[in-house]
Design a protein around this motif. Sequence first.
Motif, PDB file in Angstrom:
ATOM      1  N   PRO A   1     106.309   2.651  38.529  1.00 33.37           N
ATOM      2  CA  PRO A   1     105.024   2.061  38.046  1.00 33.37           C
ATOM      3  C   PRO A   1     104.071   1.798  39.324  1.00 33.37           C
ATOM      4  N   LEU A   2     104.591   1.541  40.301  1.00 34.66           N
ATOM      5  CA  LEU A   2     103.654   1.373  41.601  1.00 34.66           C
ATOM      6  C   LEU A   2     103.152   2.713  41.960  1.00 34.66           C
ATOM      7  N   LEU A   3     103.838   3.857  41.759  1.00 36.85           N
ATOM      8  CA  LEU A   3     103.443   5.251  42.294  1.00 36.85           C
ATOM      9  C   LEU A   3     102.617   5.478  41.227  1.00 36.85           C
ATOM     10  N   ALA A   4     102.250   5.179  39.954  1.00 33.82           N
ATOM     11  CA  ALA A   4     101.296   5.431  39.226  1.00 33.82           C
ATOM     12  C   ALA A   4     100.226   4.501  39.281  1.00 33.82           C
ATOM     13  N   ASP A   5     100.169   3.636  40.051  1.00 35.71           N
ATOM     14  CA  ASP A   5      98.865   2.803  40.330  1.00 35.71           C
ATOM     15  C   ASP A   5      97.654   3.337  40.815  1.00 35.71           C
ATOM     16  N   ARG A   6      96.592   2.923  40.324  1.00 34.66           N
ATOM     17  CA  ARG A   6      95.353   3.406  41.216  1.00 34.66           C
ATOM     18  C   ARG A   6      94.652   2.168  41.157  1.00 34.66           C
ATOM     19  N   ALA A   7      94.038   1.631  42.336  1.00 46.86           N
ATOM     20  CA  ALA A   7      92.932   0.699  42.357  1.00 46.86           C
ATOM     21  C   ALA A   7      91.643   1.413  42.156  1.00 46.86           C
ATOM     22  N   ALA A   8      90.815   0.514  41.650  1.00 45.49           N
ATOM     23  CA  ALA A   8      89.091   1.170  41.271  1.00 45.49           C
ATOM     24  C   ALA A   8      88.904   1.588  42.628  1.00 45.49           C
TER      25      ALA A   8
ATOM     26  N   ALA B   1     107.146  -2.716  49.768  1.00 47.47           N
ATOM     27  CA  ALA B   1     105.952  -3.183  49.117  1.00 47.47           C
ATOM     28  C   ALA B   1     104.788  -2.945  50.251  1.00 47.47           C
ATOM     29  N   HIS B   2     104.878  -3.503  51.404  1.00 48.35           N
ATOM     30  CA  HIS B   2     104.012  -3.335  52.575  1.00 48.35           C
ATOM     31  C   HIS B   2     103.636  -1.838  52.925  1.00 48.35           C
TER      32      HIS B   2
ATOM     33  N   TRP C   1      95.068  -6.226  57.223  1.00 47.04           N
ATOM     34  CA  TRP C   1      93.548  -5.726  57.782  1.00 47.04           C
ATOM     35  C   TRP C   1      93.140  -4.547  56.951  1.00 47.04           C
ATOM     36  N   LEU C   2      94.452  -3.853  56.451  1.00 43.46           N
ATOM     37  CA  LEU C   2      94.070  -2.437  55.919  1.00 43.46           C
ATOM     38  C   LEU C   2      93.491  -2.616  54.430  1.00 43.46           C
ATOM     39  N   VAL C   3      94.230  -3.550  53.657  1.00 47.86           N
ATOM     40  CA  VAL C   3      93.707  -3.768  52.257  1.00 47.86           C
ATOM     41  C   VAL C   3      92.378  -4.455  52.302  1.00 47.86           C
ATOM     42  N   THR C   4      92.243  -5.478  53.286  1.00 49.39           N
ATOM     43  CA  THR C   4      90.929  -6.149  53.260  1.00 49.39           C
ATOM     44  C   THR C   4      89.620  -5.198  53.732  1.00 49.39           C
ATOM     45  N   GLU C   5      90.042  -4.260  54.608  1.00 47.98           N
ATOM     46  CA  GLU C   5      88.839  -3.464  55.118  1.00 47.98           C
ATOM     47  C   GLU C   5      88.589  -2.136  54.173  1.00 47.98           C
ATOM     48  N   LYS C   6      89.819  -1.720  53.587  1.00 48.44           N
ATOM     49  CA  LYS C   6      89.466  -0.521  52.735  1.00 48.44           C
ATOM     50  C   LYS C   6      89.570  -0.785  51.291  1.00 48.44           C
ATOM     51  N   VAL C   7      89.715  -1.985  50.741  1.00 50.39           N
ATOM     52  CA  VAL C   7      89.938  -2.172  49.486  1.00 50.39           C
ATOM     53  C   VAL C   7      89.118  -3.319  48.964  1.00 50.39           C
ATOM     54  N   TYR C   8      89.521  -4.543  49.451  1.00 50.57           N
ATOM     55  CA  TYR C   8      88.928  -5.843  49.195  1.00 50.57           C
ATOM     56  C   TYR C   8      87.255  -5.840  49.318  1.00 50.57           C
ATOM     57  N   LYS C   9      87.036  -5.306  50.375  1.00 50.38           N
ATOM     58  CA  LYS C   9      85.550  -5.094  50.733  1.00 50.38           C
ATOM     59  C   LYS C   9      84.701  -4.568  49.900  1.00 50.38           C
ATOM     60  N   ARG C  10      85.204  -3.557  48.972  1.00 49.76           N
ATOM     61  CA  ARG C  10      84.397  -2.597  48.098  1.00 49.76           C
ATOM     62  C   ARG C  10      83.918  -3.639  46.825  1.00 49.76           C
TER      63      ARG C  10
ATOM     64  N   LEU D   1      96.827  -3.459  44.848  1.00 46.55           N
ATOM     65  CA  LEU D   1      97.250  -3.197  46.490  1.00 46.55           C
ATOM     66  C   LEU D   1      97.292  -4.528  47.092  1.00 46.55           C
ATOM     67  N   CYS D   2      97.579  -5.381  46.452  1.00 45.34           N
ATOM     68  CA  CYS D   2      98.341  -6.595  47.046  1.00 45.34           C
ATOM     69  C   CYS D   2      99.752  -6.512  47.496  1.00 45.34           C
ATOM     70  N   PRO D   3      99.975  -6.341  48.611  1.00 46.50           N
ATOM     71  CA  PRO D   3     101.450  -5.898  48.932  1.00 46.50           C
ATOM     72  C   PRO D   3     102.505  -7.045  48.350  1.00 46.50           C
TER      73      PRO D   3
END
Lengths: 228, 228
Positions: free
Chosen positions: A208-215, A174-175, A112-121, A8-10
């Motif tokens: 490939p991006l549409l098949a992506d799942r981030a933990a 990408a973004h 903001w979106l990726v930091t708050e919703k993904v990286y913070k996990r 999920l890194c744009p």
Amino acid sequence: MQLYHHPLCPHSRFVRLILAEYGIEAELIEERACERRREFLLLDPAGRTPVLVDDDGTVVPGAGVIAEYLDETKGAVAGAARLMPRGVRERVETRRLTEWFNGKFFDEVTNWLVTEKVYKRFASAENGGAPDMDVVRVARANIRYHMRYVGYLSGARNWLAGASLTYADFAAAAHISCADYLGDAPWDEDETAKHWYQRIKSRPAFRPLLADRAAGTIPGPCYADLDF
Amino acid sequence: MQLYHHPLCPHSRFVRLILAEYGIEAELIEERACERRREFLLLDPAGRTPVLVDDDGTVVPGAGVIAEYLDETKGAVAGAARLMPRGVRERVETRRLTEWFNGKFFDEVTNWLVTEKVYKRFASAENGGAPDMDVVRVARANIRYHMRYVGYLSGARNWLAGASLTYADFAAAAHISCADYLGDAPWDEDETAKHWYQRIKSRPAFRPLLADRAAGTIPGPCYADLDF
């Protein structure tokens, strides 16, 4: 080639789309940049994804530097499919818009979106925790004017930077794809922007991006749907 | 050529240094980007300095885009004085470091210093006011490791990106010169970095910057001194 990236890194997605368009297969190595892994910092002291390592060992860090590197080393053989135009003014416009999305859109939305919703996990206890919804709301407000700008550009031209597909389209896509994964792409905002995204999302490079799942995350309901 | 700039915008200084090195005279037009002047936004919707307008009317916005444009349109005739090297790896290194200073150093140092100490002076009542010294202190702490990095690079090589002078040196010098103007360049931190800066500061291209004064500010005591 190897690409150090995060799903999920744009900026990583931007490079993955370019590689796929050029038919270059790269080994993907998932990197959590916030963990500041020593071996990763030795590759790139800035410690940010993406970092490309070419077959000959050349280390190319950062989305903008990678895009110029790929154009200089692989673009010429791409012929008409080259993603950086040849004309001076067209190159200015392609770079301006690529920087718009990789810089301005990132600062105002995706960071903001990726930091708050993904990286913070997976951040340390000190930096982690639940998403700050005030921050998420600002990003959701900001993305709306970017969508209108995409609509304006793709309405006035065939693709964002002009007649042909360029890096600018893949930077924008990408973004927006990261925001879409997180359920934060406002598809009600601008019909022309939506049509542009449908066109680019249908390209084989996007699969490939549409098949992506981030933990620990589930993509939004229409994320992988080509007819959203 | 015309260059829309601000005297203490580090990205504008980067472009002014390149133009001076290439012997290109440009009309300087001072722009306060935060005022969001309509005519300026029509030139560049991102509304940031610098923006270059070439003789033929080509509008080139943003430090990175301008650097690539100048290399493509004027670099070839510069011969050995060309600021973007020819070798692929050398180009990667030049772009990596140029982006390091124009991106990372700006985010961590110059953006804070210039916003707090300069731009706030002429901002609207809502956004203006006295500098937030907590922010200034963070920037002053951050600049120290960048100085050590400059020292490390210029100790291992002749110039920052390798044997020859490149865009990377002018990006670093542009940002450090803004901090120096504001009295926030820690010349006690790294002797090698200081020697590198003495070398680049002595170049004729640097003179116009050393004569700069931004309204309402006085430069630090050793700002224009070549033997600081």
